[in-house]
Each structure stands twice: as C-alpha cells, then as structure tokens.
Design a protein around this motif. Sequence first.
Motif, short mmCIF file in Angstrom:
data_model
loop_
_atom_site.label_atom_id
_atom_site.label_comp_id
_atom_site.label_asym_id
_atom_site.label_seq_id
_atom_site.Cartn_x
_atom_site.Cartn_y
_atom_site.Cartn_z
N MET A 133 2.09 8.71 -22.64
CA MET A 133 3.71 9.07 -22.35
C MET A 133 4.18 9.46 -24.04
N GLN A 134 4.88 10.52 -23.85
CA GLN A 134 5.91 10.71 -25.03
C GLN A 134 7.36 9.95 -25.22
N VAL A 135 7.33 9.35 -26.21
CA VAL A 135 8.59 8.79 -26.28
C VAL A 135 9.43 9.23 -27.47
N THR A 136 10.87 9.53 -27.15
CA THR A 136 11.81 9.97 -28.16
C THR A 136 12.76 8.90 -28.55
N GLU A 137 13.38 9.11 -29.64
CA GLU A 137 14.55 7.99 -29.58
C GLU A 137 15.58 8.72 -29.75
N GLU A 138 16.69 8.18 -29.05
CA GLU A 138 17.76 8.77 -28.84
C GLU A 138 18.99 7.94 -29.83
N ASP A 139 20.38 8.58 -29.74
CA ASP A 139 21.41 8.15 -30.59
C ASP A 139 21.53 6.62 -30.27
N GLY A 140 21.62 5.67 -31.15
CA GLY A 140 21.93 4.29 -30.93
C GLY A 140 20.39 3.63 -30.87
N ARG B 233 18.12 4.00 -28.97
CA ARG B 233 17.27 3.83 -27.42
C ARG B 233 16.14 4.59 -27.52
N LEU B 234 15.11 4.05 -26.69
CA LEU B 234 13.80 4.82 -26.48
C LEU B 234 13.96 5.35 -25.21
N ASN B 235 13.31 6.68 -24.99
CA ASN B 235 13.40 7.25 -23.89
C ASN B 235 11.88 7.83 -23.75
N ALA B 236 11.28 7.43 -22.52
CA ALA B 236 9.88 7.64 -22.22
C ALA B 236 9.71 8.73 -21.24
N PHE B 237 8.94 9.85 -21.58
CA PHE B 237 8.89 11.00 -20.61
C PHE B 237 7.06 10.75 -20.08
#
Length: 55
Positions: free
Chosen positions: A1-8, A10-14
């Motif tokens: 899974m690709q994980v990106t870091e959002e503002d604040g 938080r991690l977002n997994a795709f």
Amino acid sequence: MQVTEEDGGRLNAFAKEPRMEVIEDQSSRSKSSRLMIIVGGALVVALMAVTVAIS
C-alpha cells in the motif's frame, strides 16, 4: 500500500489497484445472452399475469 502524509501528520493509505485489461470485442449477442433476455422477458410477463390474476 502506498502511504502519504497529510497536513497535521495524518497518514493516508491507498490500496494497490490491479492492472487494467482490455477485453476484445466479441459478437454483440451470443446465443446464451439472447436466451437469457428471452427467458427474463417471459418471466416478467408471467409475473405480471400472476399479479393481474391475483388482484
């Protein structure tokens, strides 16, 4: 899974998406699909007749 870091922080997994496949064109209506359409139409007509008979 690709994980990106959002503002604040938080991690977002795709999810990993499957590759797309191109399906070759075949005859538009095969015998089995034509039979399914006819049987489905007959079933609808039969159900409508039963509904009318009951009411």
